[in-house]
Design an enzyme around this catalytic site. Structure first.
Site, short mmCIF file in Angstrom:
data_model
loop_
_atom_site.label_atom_id
_atom_site.label_comp_id
_atom_site.label_asym_id
_atom_site.label_seq_id
_atom_site.Cartn_x
_atom_site.Cartn_y
_atom_site.Cartn_z
N HIS A 161 0.83 -1.22 0.00
CA HIS A 161 0.00 0.00 0.00
C HIS A 161 0.87 1.27 0.00
CE1 HIS A 161 -3.26 -2.75 1.42
NE2 HIS A 161 -2.27 -3.26 2.13
N SER A 282 14.93 22.15 -15.52
CA SER A 282 13.74 22.97 -15.70
C SER A 282 14.18 24.31 -16.26
CB SER A 282 13.05 23.19 -14.36
OG SER A 282 12.25 24.36 -14.40
N LYS A 288 16.15 22.29 -10.31
CA LYS A 288 15.46 21.04 -10.63
C LYS A 288 16.28 20.06 -11.46
CE LYS A 288 11.60 20.03 -10.23
NZ LYS A 288 10.24 20.19 -10.73
N GLU A 295 9.42 9.22 -16.53
CA GLU A 295 8.02 9.61 -16.74
C GLU A 295 7.53 9.20 -18.13
OE1 GLU A 295 7.33 13.78 -14.86
OE2 GLU A 295 9.46 13.55 -15.24
N TYR A 322 -8.87 -12.15 -46.60
CA TYR A 322 -8.29 -10.80 -46.49
C TYR A 322 -9.35 -9.71 -46.69
CZ TYR A 322 -5.51 -6.64 -47.48
OH TYR A 322 -4.99 -5.37 -47.45
N1 ARG Z 1 -1.15 -2.69 -48.74
C1 ARG Z 1 -1.94 -3.85 -48.51
C2 ARG Z 1 -2.00 -4.15 -46.99
O1 ARG Z 1 -1.22 -3.64 -46.30
C3 ARG Z 1 -1.38 -5.03 -49.23
C4 ARG Z 1 -2.37 -6.07 -49.56
C5 ARG Z 1 -3.35 -5.59 -50.56
N2 ARG Z 1 -4.21 -6.64 -50.97
C6 ARG Z 1 -5.31 -6.39 -51.70
N3 ARG Z 1 -6.04 -7.44 -52.01
N4 ARG Z 1 -5.65 -5.21 -52.06
O2 ARG Z 1 -2.86 -4.88 -46.54
#
Ligand code: ARG
Length: 463
Positions: A161, A282, A288, A295, A322
């Site tokens: 504490h 400072s 200081k 920090e 993706y």
């Molecule tokens: N610049 C893109 C990224 O960072 C690369 C991949 C792009 N792929 C696509 N199918 N457009 O994700």
């Protein structure tokens, strides 16, 4: 009205080029150029594999691999012109390759996609940062070990504490951080083992009909194996999230230690003196000396943990495989990695340079009735008292000392016996802070002998 021409890499079906705002939101070259070396390594491995599998000729592969090296040196020399119109590092490099070697450049992208390419580049980049974090942690642990060794038996107050609790040793306190940073190191090591799978050859999402050898490229890039599922390979960003989680916990540890240094270096504590090299002045108060590095280290957890949360939010709810959302992964990881490495280096410098104020530590160690538990333990040991009763008797002794305005060892035997008549002057042997710490010989305890064992163990492990 003049329209910009369509993208030279994928613009076949487009009649017009992108709006300037489209280009601005879409392009990642401003930041993903940091992955140039990884991109080129990935492409060189891919080209060699394509030739080994008879998919492109040896001659073309050689031209591609050489051309890529030329581009790498251009980038390293700062002579490469990055183009926003070419969106990202992958297309910037490939377009330049066409300028450097001509027609064979067009064969490089056979059997792969930017989706597996970016996943590969980013894994390689993140893996390098894991290695850098591990090295940074080792250096910090060495600095802490040196401090621990110098002051293995120096006494200081241990707190709970932030109230004085029991005396501990300086070495013990330093070694507590060694344990924390060792766990951070082990977390990074675990993360590395899991992330070390190659996405390359997963292609856009489904794999490819070309007879590629993913094991060959995986090996060339130092991966343990190819990722087993192409959909997962292109859409997994766990490796980046794990890096950020490890970095967050490590930054949290750094922040705790930084907080202690801020407190300890204050005029009220004076437990440590930070070096001039790691302090600032400072502009208005000439006296200081501020612990700015501590920090700022204390603050780094904010952006590092912020990156962790930000990328988790980007990834949640993304369908396979993706999506362009994933492009938002890089800046978070880049920024977190930069700041983690800086914080580790600054902490290592500060710890290496700082001087513990042994007399101040020792004076504080005895203040605040810090040996009260030793007194209670003595009552149990010497007088056979149940611990609860001993706790109560000790409490009365503390109250007496407090009323008198002195510490426990300053009470006379007569005053002690007014509280409990069976107390003998043997009690004074446990009231000193040095006796107190030396007696804490339990495994993991603060006794200098125990601390030295731990120092020896870690020195051995780290060498
Ligand atoms: N610049 C893109 C990224 O960072 C690369 C991949 C792009 N792929 C696509 N199918 N457009 O994700």
């Amino acid at each position: 009205m003049t329209q910009k021409t369509s993208n030279q890499m994928w613009g076949g079906r487009f009649a017009a080029g992108p709006d300037a705002i489209m280009e601005a939101i879409n392009a990642s070259i401003g930041f993903d150029k940091r992955m140039a070396a990884q991109d080129i390594a990935g492409s060189r491995a891919h080209a060699a594999m394509l030739a080994a599998q008879g998919i492109i000729s040896d001659k073309d592969a050689e031209a591609i691999r050489e051309g890529l090296l030329t581009i790498l040196s251009e980038i390293e020399a700062g002579q490469f012109t990055f183009s926003t119109a070419l969106e990202d590092i992958h297309m910037n490099v490939e377009a330049r390759l066409k300028e450097v070697i001509g027609e064979p450049a067009g064969r490089l992208h056979t059997g792969r996609s930017r989706n597996d390419q970016v996943a590969t580049d980013f894994r390689l980049w993140t893996r390098d940062q894991v290695d850098a974090a591990i090295e940074g942690l080792k250096a910090l642990m060495q600095a802490l070990l040196a401090q621990a060794e110098a002051g293995a038996d120096w006494v200081m107050p241990g707190f709970t504490h932030l109230q004085t609790a029991q005396p501990v040793t300086w070495g013990h306190h330093m070694m507590a951080y060694v344990e924390m940073f060792a766990r951070d190191l082990s977390r990074f090591t675990d993360a590395r083992a899991r992330m070390n799978e190659s996405p390359l050859g997963a292609a856009a999402l489904a794999g490819t009909s070309f007879p590629i050898d993913r094991h060959m490229t995986a090996e060339a890039l130092g991966f343990d194996r190819p990722a087993a599922n192409s959909l997962d390979a292109v859409s997994d960003r766990d490796f980046a999230l794990e890096f950020l989680s490890c970095a967050s916990i490590c930054a949290m540890h750094l922040s705790r230690m930084a907080e202690e240094l801020v407190i300890w270096s204050s005029a009220q504590f004076r437990f440590v003196v930070l070096s001039d090299r790691f302090s600032t002045g400072s502009s208005i108060m000439p006296q200081k000396k501020n612990p700015d590095a501590a920090e700022l280290i204390r603050a780094k957890i904010g952006r590092i943990f912020g990156a962790n949360v930000a990328l988790t939010m980007v990834m949640k709810g993304l369908p396979l495989a993706y999506s362009k959302d994933m492009q938002e992964d890089k800046e978070q990881v880049f920024d977190a990695a930069d700041n983690l490495m800086l914080a580790l280096a600054a902490m290592t410098g500060m710890v290496g340079d700082m001087t513990a104020n042994r007399p101040a530590l020792e004076a504080a160690a005895g203040a605040g009735f810090s040996t009260a538990t030793d007194l209670a333990d003595w009552l149990v040991r010497a007088l056979g008292m149940p611990f609860r009763d001993a706790h109560h008797v000790t409490g009365s002794l503390v109250a007496k000392a407090e009323a008198k305005g002195c510490d426990l060892p300053d009470l006379s035997l007569t005053e002690m016996q007014e509280v409990h008549e069976a107390i003998t002057d043997e009690v004074f042997t446990v009231l000193g802070v040095h006796n107190s710490v030396a007696s804490r010989m339990s495994y993991g305890g603060t006794a200098p002998a125990r601390v030295r064992e731990q120092i020896a163990r870690w020195k051995d492990t780290l060498s």
